[in-house]
Design an enzyme around this catalytic site. Structure first.
Site, PDB file in Angstrom:
ATOM      1  NE  ARG A  60      -3.517   0.018   2.907  1.00 50.42           N
ATOM      2  CZ  ARG A  60      -3.943  -0.302   3.856  1.00 50.42           C
ATOM      3  NH1 ARG A  60      -3.843  -0.891   4.876  1.00 50.42           N
ATOM      4  NH2 ARG A  60      -4.645   1.226   4.402  1.00 50.42           N
ATOM      5  CD  GLN A  91     -13.306   7.327   9.305  1.00 52.80           C
ATOM      6  OE1 GLN A  91     -13.578   6.103  10.070  1.00 52.80           O
ATOM      7  NE2 GLN A  91     -14.076   7.640   8.513  1.00 52.80           N
ATOM      8  CG  ASP A  94      -4.798   8.073   1.341  1.00 53.94           C
ATOM      9  OD1 ASP A  94      -6.141   8.026   0.890  1.00 53.94           O
ATOM     10  OD2 ASP A  94      -4.949   9.721   1.153  1.00 53.94           O
ATOM     11  CG  HIS A 109      -8.144   5.137  11.538  1.00 60.72           C
ATOM     12  ND1 HIS A 109      -9.079   4.926  10.713  1.00 60.72           N
ATOM     13  CD2 HIS A 109      -8.449   5.236  13.232  1.00 60.72           C
ATOM     14  CE1 HIS A 109     -10.252   5.115  11.890  1.00 60.72           C
ATOM     15  NE2 HIS A 109      -9.531   5.224  12.856  1.00 60.72           N
ATOM     16  N   GLY A 177     -16.885  10.328   2.295  1.00 60.64           N
ATOM     17  CA  GLY A 177     -17.034   8.680   2.190  1.00 60.64           C
ATOM     18  C   GLY A 177     -16.570   7.846   3.046  1.00 60.64           C
ATOM     19  CB  THR A 178     -16.321   7.357   6.572  1.00 61.68           C
ATOM     20  OG1 THR A 178     -16.312   6.576   7.693  1.00 61.68           O
ATOM     21  CG2 THR A 178     -17.931   8.321   7.072  1.00 61.68           C
ATOM     22  CB  SER A 179     -19.345   2.334   5.543  1.00 64.26           C
ATOM     23  OG  SER A 179     -17.701   2.244   6.443  1.00 64.26           O
ATOM     24  CG  ASN A 203     -20.362   7.908   2.420  1.00 68.00           C
ATOM     25  OD1 ASN A 203     -19.862   7.726   2.165  1.00 68.00           O
ATOM     26  ND2 ASN A 203     -21.849   6.378   2.179  1.00 68.00           N
ATOM     27  CG  LEU A 204     -20.640   5.442  -4.271  1.00 71.33           C
ATOM     28  CD1 LEU A 204     -21.481   6.250  -5.394  1.00 71.33           C
ATOM     29  CD2 LEU A 204     -19.923   3.887  -4.856  1.00 71.33           C
TER      30      LEU A 204
HETATM   31  C1  BV8 Z   1     -10.183   1.971  19.514  1.00 72.18           C
HETATM   32  C2  BV8 Z   1      -5.915   2.109   9.512  1.00 72.18           C
HETATM   33  C3  BV8 Z   1     -10.211   2.697  21.944  1.00 72.18           C
HETATM   34  C4  BV8 Z   1      -5.791   0.421   9.255  1.00 72.18           C
HETATM   35  C5  BV8 Z   1      -8.028   1.703  11.201  1.00 72.18           C
HETATM   36  C6  BV8 Z   1     -17.849  -3.230  18.560  1.00 72.18           C
HETATM   37  C7  BV8 Z   1     -18.977  -3.199  18.139  1.00 72.18           C
HETATM   38  C8  BV8 Z   1     -18.192  -1.372  18.035  1.00 72.18           C
HETATM   39  C9  BV8 Z   1     -16.441  -1.385  17.744  1.00 72.18           C
HETATM   40  C10 BV8 Z   1     -15.179  -2.350  18.117  1.00 72.18           C
HETATM   41  C11 BV8 Z   1     -15.977  -4.154  18.607  1.00 72.18           C
HETATM   42  N1  BV8 Z   1     -15.086  -4.177  18.426  1.00 72.18           N
HETATM   43  C12 BV8 Z   1     -14.087  -3.468  18.525  1.00 72.18           C
HETATM   44  C13 BV8 Z   1     -14.612  -1.671  18.460  1.00 72.18           C
HETATM   45  C14 BV8 Z   1     -13.833  -0.832  18.065  1.00 72.18           C
HETATM   46  C15 BV8 Z   1     -12.990  -1.017  16.818  1.00 72.18           C
HETATM   47  C16 BV8 Z   1     -14.283  -1.128  15.695  1.00 72.18           C
HETATM   48  O1  BV8 Z   1     -14.406  -0.007  15.061  1.00 72.18           O
HETATM   49  N2  BV8 Z   1     -14.257  -2.330  14.913  1.00 72.18           N
HETATM   50  C17 BV8 Z   1     -14.969  -2.059  13.893  1.00 72.18           C
HETATM   51  C18 BV8 Z   1     -14.835  -3.326  12.373  1.00 72.18           C
HETATM   52  C19 BV8 Z   1     -17.009  -2.962  14.701  1.00 72.18           C
HETATM   53  N3  BV8 Z   1     -11.695   0.264  16.448  1.00 72.18           N
HETATM   54  C20 BV8 Z   1     -10.814   0.312  17.536  1.00 72.18           C
HETATM   55  O2  BV8 Z   1     -10.614  -0.666  17.627  1.00 72.18           O
HETATM   56  C21 BV8 Z   1     -10.309   2.102  17.041  1.00 72.18           C
HETATM   57  N4  BV8 Z   1      -9.921   1.842  18.708  1.00 72.18           N
HETATM   58  O3  BV8 Z   1     -11.572   1.714  19.678  1.00 72.18           O
HETATM   59  O4  BV8 Z   1      -9.839   2.973  20.643  1.00 72.18           O
HETATM   60  C22 BV8 Z   1     -10.404   4.078  22.355  1.00 72.18           C
HETATM   61  C23 BV8 Z   1     -11.846   5.108  22.044  1.00 72.18           C
HETATM   62  C24 BV8 Z   1     -12.045   6.079  21.161  1.00 72.18           C
HETATM   63  C25 BV8 Z   1     -10.416   6.941  22.000  1.00 72.18           C
HETATM   64  C26 BV8 Z   1      -9.785   5.660  22.815  1.00 72.18           C
HETATM   65  C27 BV8 Z   1      -9.912   4.666  22.347  1.00 72.18           C
HETATM   66  C28 BV8 Z   1      -9.412   1.907  16.194  1.00 72.18           C
HETATM   67  C29 BV8 Z   1      -9.842   1.530  14.819  1.00 72.18           C
HETATM   68  C30 BV8 Z   1      -8.290   1.993  13.647  1.00 72.18           C
HETATM   69  C31 BV8 Z   1      -8.355   0.758  13.018  1.00 72.18           C
HETATM   70  N5  BV8 Z   1      -7.569   1.173  11.724  1.00 72.18           N
HETATM   71  N6  BV8 Z   1      -7.106   2.046   9.708  1.00 72.18           N
HETATM   72  C32 BV8 Z   1      -5.558   0.625   7.570  1.00 72.18           C
HETATM   73  O5  BV8 Z   1      -5.877   1.736   7.445  1.00 72.18           O
HETATM   74  O6  BV8 Z   1      -5.062  -0.669   7.455  1.00 72.18           O
HETATM   75  S1  BV8 Z   1      -9.664   1.935  10.476  1.00 72.18           S
HETATM   76  C33 BV8 Z   1      -9.793   1.111   8.353  1.00 72.18           C
HETATM   77  O7  BV8 Z   1     -11.288   1.384   8.146  1.00 72.18           O
HETATM   78  C34 BV8 Z   1      -9.014   2.435   7.806  1.00 72.18           C
HETATM   79  O8  BV8 Z   1      -8.731   3.665   8.688  1.00 72.18           O
HETATM   80  C35 BV8 Z   1     -10.721   3.206   7.131  1.00 72.18           C
HETATM   81  O9  BV8 Z   1     -10.898   4.469   6.475  1.00 72.18           O
HETATM   82  C36 BV8 Z   1     -11.442   2.872   8.332  1.00 72.18           C
HETATM   83  C37 BV8 Z   1     -12.983   2.926   8.324  1.00 72.18           C
HETATM   84  O10 BV8 Z   1     -13.601   2.228   6.764  1.00 72.18           O
HETATM   85  P1  BV8 Z   1     -13.948   3.915   5.830  1.00 72.18           P
HETATM   86  O11 BV8 Z   1     -13.003   4.806   6.058  1.00 72.18           O
HETATM   87  O12 BV8 Z   1     -15.569   4.643   5.943  1.00 72.18           O
HETATM   88  O13 BV8 Z   1     -13.769   2.547   4.964  1.00 72.18           O
HETATM   89  P2  BV8 Z   1     -14.988   1.990   4.189  1.00 72.18           P
HETATM   90  O14 BV8 Z   1     -15.126   0.978   3.290  1.00 72.18           O
HETATM   91  O15 BV8 Z   1     -15.964   1.289   5.504  1.00 72.18           O
HETATM   92  O16 BV8 Z   1     -16.690   3.042   3.215  1.00 72.18           O
HETATM   93  C38 BV8 Z   1     -16.117   3.454   2.574  1.00 72.18           C
HETATM   94  C39 BV8 Z   1     -17.191   4.232   2.208  1.00 72.18           C
HETATM   95  O17 BV8 Z   1     -17.657   5.709   1.693  1.00 72.18           O
HETATM   96  C40 BV8 Z   1     -18.622   3.581   1.940  1.00 72.18           C
HETATM   97  O18 BV8 Z   1     -19.948   3.668   2.898  1.00 72.18           O
HETATM   98  C41 BV8 Z   1     -18.682   3.601   0.017  1.00 72.18           C
HETATM   99  O19 BV8 Z   1     -20.270   4.164  -0.219  1.00 72.18           O
HETATM  100  C42 BV8 Z   1     -18.253   5.313   0.163  1.00 72.18           C
HETATM  101  N7  BV8 Z   1     -17.511   5.139  -1.064  1.00 72.18           N
HETATM  102  C43 BV8 Z   1     -17.061   4.486  -2.043  1.00 72.18           C
HETATM  103  N8  BV8 Z   1     -16.601   5.199  -3.361  1.00 72.18           N
HETATM  104  C44 BV8 Z   1     -17.177   6.692  -2.829  1.00 72.18           C
HETATM  105  C45 BV8 Z   1     -17.846   6.646  -1.829  1.00 72.18           C
HETATM  106  N9  BV8 Z   1     -18.756   7.746  -0.669  1.00 72.18           N
HETATM  107  C46 BV8 Z   1     -18.112   9.535  -2.432  1.00 72.18           C
HETATM  108  N10 BV8 Z   1     -17.703   9.196  -3.039  1.00 72.18           N
HETATM  109  C47 BV8 Z   1     -17.256   7.503  -3.681  1.00 72.18           C
HETATM  110  N11 BV8 Z   1     -16.650   7.712  -4.741  1.00 72.18           N
END
Ligand code: BV8
Ligand code: ZN
Length: 239
Positions: A60, A91, A94, A109, A177-179, A203-204
């Site tokens: 990446r 988030q 890049d 992130h 652009g976030t889900s 958002n898309l």
């Molecule tokens: C934390 C780095 C405590 C990695 C990333 C159970 C329930 C709820 C939460 C949790 C749970 N179990 C664990 C958790 C917490 C967990 C979490 O949320 N898990 C999820 C899977 C349920 N979170 C954590 O662990 C976080 N830490 O909570 O610590 C804390 C909290 C607060 C204060 C102190 C302590 C850490 C999370 C960080 C993880 N790292 N990234 C890497 O990138 O390699 S997250 C990763 O997902 C990316 O950063 C990415 O950005 C992020 C979110 O995804 P999106 O950006 O939304 O991307 P996605 O594909 O999902 O969606 C794209 C959207 O764009 C879509 O809606 C689409 O329709 C739209 N789209 C597409 N094309 C377009 C468009 N929109 C417009 N135009 C277009 N052309």
């Protein structure tokens, strides 16, 4: 809707970089498809198989050299230049927002360009040829093996206090652009609206938390944002 002195916080996700050719996480061709999240984006995955995680991130990081900001990134930089009080929280890991000209920017992130030392804490942007192979890179400060400067699942996001402080004072919150899948970013909409901010989603597809937004513009951010930013600036300058 947005005047020059409106305090705006924008949150972006992988969707804003999709038109630049960077795959999103949850689309059908998403990054995670080839790998389970636990294997490549958790501290446990790094401990269990550092080579797999290192190669996943090196692939990446190398891709950053081939992609360009798109009109959505550029429109946000123009909005920032126009407004008196603007913060961009991303988030994304890049560097397309920086390259488009955004300045007041928080990578909650982490950043693909940077590597971090687990022993001495040294963080350095290292994107030269020799830093982009599948061979580990040594810390220039203490010689230990470096890890990606990325916040993995289970790790604490960066600058959350600064972000929450801005959310408690903003007039308008725009999620692009976030889900709305990943916490705590998915909670920022509620923090902003709790303090009376107007909430806008671009958002898309409708994100998970769509019913909590005041306005929803459905479509590609690379197409919608330039038009919206132009309209907001035009509307506020005629007042
Ligand atoms: C934390 C780095 C405590 C990695 C990333 C159970 C329930 C709820 C939460 C949790 C749970 N179990 C664990 C958790 C917490 C967990 C979490 O949320 N898990 C999820 C899977 C349920 N979170 C954590 O662990 C976080 N830490 O909570 O610590 C804390 C909290 C607060 C204060 C102190 C302590 C850490 C999370 C960080 C993880 N790292 N990234 C890497 O990138 O390699 S997250 C990763 O997902 C990316 O950063 C990415 O950005 C992020 C979110 O995804 P999106 O950006 O939304 O991307 P996605 O594909 O999902 O969606 C794209 C959207 O764009 C879509 O809606 C689409 O329709 C739209 N789209 C597409 N094309 C377009 C468009 N929109 C417009 N135009 C277009 N052309
Ligand atoms: Zn070190």
């Amino acid at each position: 809707m947005i005047a020059k002195n409106t305090r705006v916080v924008v949150l972006t996700g992988a969707g804003i970089s999709a038109e630049s050719g960077i795959r999103t996480f949850r689309a059908s061709d998403g990054l995670w498809e080839e790998h389970r999240i636990e294997d490549v984006a958790t501290p446990q995955g790094w401990r269990d198989n550092p080579q797999l995680v290192w190669s996943f991130y090196q692939q990446r990081r190398r891709q950053l050299l081939e992609v360009e900001p798109n009109p959505g990134h550029i429109a946000l930089a123009e909005l920032e230049r126009y407004l008196d009080d603007f913060l961009l929280v991303t988030q994304n890991v890049d560097d397309l927002h920086e390259r488009a000209g955004s300045n007041n920017l928080i990578h909650m992130h982490g950043e693909l360009e940077k590597l971090r030392c687990e022993d001495c804490g040294h963080i350095e942007a290292m994107m030269d040829e020799e830093h982009l192979t599948d061979v580990f890179v040594a810390c220039t400060n203490c010689g230990s093996r470096l890890r990606p400067h990325i916040v993995w699942f289970g790790e604490i996001p960066l600058q959350t206090h600064e972000i929450e402080n801005a959310l408690s004072q903003c007039d308008v919150f725009i999620a692009i652009g976030t889900s709305g899948h990943v916490y705590p970013a998915s909670n920022y909409l509620h923090k902003a609206s709790m303090h009376g901010a107007r909430t806008i989603c671009i958002n898309l597809d409708p994100p998970e938390n769509i019913e909590f937004f005041n306005d929803f513009f459905q479509g590609k951010s690379g197409e919608l944002l330039p038009e919206l930013v132009e309209q907001w600036i035009k509307d506020s300058t005629v007042e």
